[in-house]
Design an enzyme around this catalytic site. Sequence first.
Site, PDB file in Angstrom:
ATOM      1  N   HIS A 193       1.406  -1.207  -0.002  1.00 24.73           N
ATOM      2  CA  HIS A 193      -0.094  -0.509  -0.299  1.00 24.73           C
ATOM      3  C   HIS A 193       0.510   1.157  -0.181  1.00 24.73           C
ATOM      4  O   HIS A 193       1.642   1.184   1.003  1.00 24.73           O
ATOM      5  CB  HIS A 193      -0.537  -0.151   0.834  1.00 24.73           C
ATOM      6  CG  HIS A 193      -2.008   1.137   1.055  1.00 24.73           C
ATOM      7  ND1 HIS A 193      -1.803   2.080   1.150  1.00 24.73           N
ATOM      8  CD2 HIS A 193      -3.176   0.821   1.152  1.00 24.73           C
ATOM      9  CE1 HIS A 193      -3.281   2.978   1.159  1.00 24.73           C
ATOM     10  NE2 HIS A 193      -4.008   1.862   1.275  1.00 24.73           N
ATOM     11  N   ARG A 237      -6.694  10.575   0.290  1.00 19.70           N
ATOM     12  CA  ARG A 237      -6.326  11.199  -1.388  1.00 19.70           C
ATOM     13  C   ARG A 237      -7.996  11.408  -2.466  1.00 19.70           C
ATOM     14  O   ARG A 237      -8.282  12.165  -3.106  1.00 19.70           O
ATOM     15  CB  ARG A 237      -5.126  10.012  -1.828  1.00 19.70           C
ATOM     16  CG  ARG A 237      -3.912  10.503  -2.043  1.00 19.70           C
ATOM     17  CD  ARG A 237      -2.984   9.401  -2.335  1.00 19.70           C
ATOM     18  NE  ARG A 237      -2.981   8.056  -1.683  1.00 19.70           N
ATOM     19  CZ  ARG A 237      -3.360   6.875  -2.307  1.00 19.70           C
ATOM     20  NH1 ARG A 237      -3.087   6.715  -3.593  1.00 19.70           N
ATOM     21  NH2 ARG A 237      -3.609   5.650  -1.223  1.00 19.70           N
TER      22      ARG A 237
END
Lengths: 600, 249
Positions: A238, A258
């Site tokens: 990740h 994000r």
Amino acid sequence: MASGDYETHEHDVIVIGAGGAGLRAAIEAAAQGVSVGLVCKSLLGKAHTVMAEGGIAAALGNVWPEDNWQVHFRDTMRGGKMVNNWRMAQLHAQEAPERVLELERWGALFDRTKDGRILQRDFGGHRYARLAHVGDRTGLEMIRTLQYHGIHQGIDVYMECKIERLLRDGDRVVGGFGYWRNTGKFVLFKAKAVVLATGGVGKAWKVTSNSWEYTGDGQSLALWAGADLIDMEFVQFHPTGMVWPPSVRGILVTEGVRGDGGTLRNKSGARFMFNYIPEFFKGETADNEAEADRWYEDKKNNRRTPDLLPRDEVARAINTEVKAGRGSPHGGAFLDICTRRPADYIRKRLPSMYHQFKELADVDITKEPMEVGPTCHYIMGGVRVDADTTAATVKGLFAAGEVAGGMHGSNRLGGNSLSDLLVFGRRAGLYAALYAKDFGGQHTVDSGQVESIARTMLEPFSRSGGENPYAIQADLQDIMQELVGIIRTEAELKEAAKKIEALKQRAAKARAEGGRAYNPSWHTALDLSSLLTVAECCTLAAIERTESRGGHTREDHPYTDDTWGKINVVIRQKQGALQLAREPLPEMPAELRTLFQERT
Amino acid sequence: MPTVAMQVFRGDGGGGEFKSYRVDFDEGMVVLDVIHRLQATQARDLACRWNCKAGKCGSCSAEINGKPRLMCMTRMNLFTPGETISVAPIRTFPLIRDLVTDVSYNYEKAKQIPPLRLKPPETDGTYRMMQEDIDRIQEFHKCIECFLCQDVCHVIRDHEELKKSFAGPRFFIKLAGLDMHPLDTRDRSEFVKGQAGVGLCNITKCCTEVCPEHIHITDNGIIPLKERMADGFDPIVWLLRKFRGQRKA
């Protein structure tokens, strides 16, 4: 028997693992009217699902009516670089919406749209805002909902109970043998069908978002019972784990940061993701900041921000920036949401992240950027299953969730894990129950088999002057981190394989101190066998695949190779030795292939 | 590397005592890191329960210097340099070993709670709920089931004889959440008064103080439940609440 007594429990179906997939499987099997035992290593409700943050991907079309299963299917396949099992990806995209609505009917409270429907958020690789979510604690909502629904379905739950080996009668799996963590006493489960829902392997790496439970139990149980594993080379790092302070390195920072407007910057403040847009995603990715920022509000006329490229792309980009000396002070990248969204919005949308950084790193994310870097998060590979029924390649064995392979290809999109758990958890419970109902005749458990497993399990207590199991685990984590990480080479992988071999010798001497009751040194010593097995599988499969694709990047084979795009690396165990094979991927039917012919 | 003096409880149901250790620690560490280092280097069989190490699973509850906390969210820099840190299991529940207790009481209580009974859907087969109607319940759903509130609750901690007829703060917010759930149609007032024993709570707010998720257990959960019980059950008020949702602050 010399090694002490064991108790026996008998069920039609036993489910091993009580995260999202295991709970959903148990609920479905119980609904079919069979007797179900749910066995889990931790307390109920503590499984890894609880840590999932961002959301459940499902084409509900609540925010973008243009969304549908075909678009979701296409995003999933492209995110996986087209080596997904197409049928799993199709079933997943088709059934995820109903699984989410079902959770709502069982009491889950997702964040709402203005007209009172389930709100959906943007995430990497998804064309539309698609993730049903509850702030940044979606996994908690999901596991609690399944848990509180599940406890009223007549399921017998065996908590803090670890299965060490599956048992076979002829060519069928007929149960499992293990121990109670509290007492160290042995326990035998007889069952007509066994569902594996044990999650992943991340504890083989040093920097990981995974908890102690992720020791590759299910992958190893399946392999040892004669089942095939596929795609074990595909490991997801990740892009955004915490990097500082050292003790929290690896803890997940949700992609929702994000999704909700956060952007990655290097030490000079540049939004570097614009420099890392691969050819494959050029058509659908904004190449300038203005368009990327407009995209959050207007998806029809703008292309997606490169901050939300699939995870493999973003992880590699951060890795490259850091190596080039453009990283943050503690060796990561900056993740900035404080200059882009108001403080109230951040606290409302990302409460856990706010809390986590405040408490663990003394950082106020509404005022300062976060420092983030890649962390081992998920394995795409796992037990080879039939797409519709989740049946493994050994009779009586089923697998769902992270432990199963194929659904996500070489790289999983964020949000597709929770939906995977629900869709294939339900299918596993259903088909395991049907299998159990059809099961004719008697199944017997060979007591010799059981006694030999029990003897092996007690060995760590009788070794004198043996090795410290925690030290062996830490050494393995260093090896995998250094040599089987984001960027791989044949020489390093081969070195890793050699070192793992040496660790296997040391693990055979691992010594537990103290008694059998709740003894973590014994548990760690036992877990080494599965952890080393999956580490070896990942390493060997990574040597085999001489190309770069998704969660497998070979510096010595930097390009994606079409020939490999039609192949699964399969691992099976024959006469105690691992065998690798290259086998053809299931071929996608023509009507689905047409979905990939449009421009973006 | 700096070291820290630790007093860690070692023992089982048959008894035990605090043992002294001196452990190396690094910048940024939490108590759970120190316990893990202790395990790896000096006390391999030291039992402790943990999972996520990020304050999300609620497994590593302990009493640190006498205060109920999550080990994974307790930073070492909270303590004065040179201070000895004691770590003990949560006291209210029977000890299994070292820092691990038997919390099955909570799982038994959970099972007794009458589950959601769903109202019929909208004509399109789905449901509508407004965000402002679920804000309060979403606060309750933040609960990570660390059972620290149960640990400090005087009724559970000091009155073994009352445990049978008392659910505890964790389950009062569960009940309050179900009661306020816009899709629920079940009347739980008998249960709340009877088996759950909400009347036994005397609102000392100890539960709220230790909640690592900062849920307003007493003010937003227990007091509204108590008010409802005091009002008596008025089916019309109850129905109105179900349809209008809970909008009061």
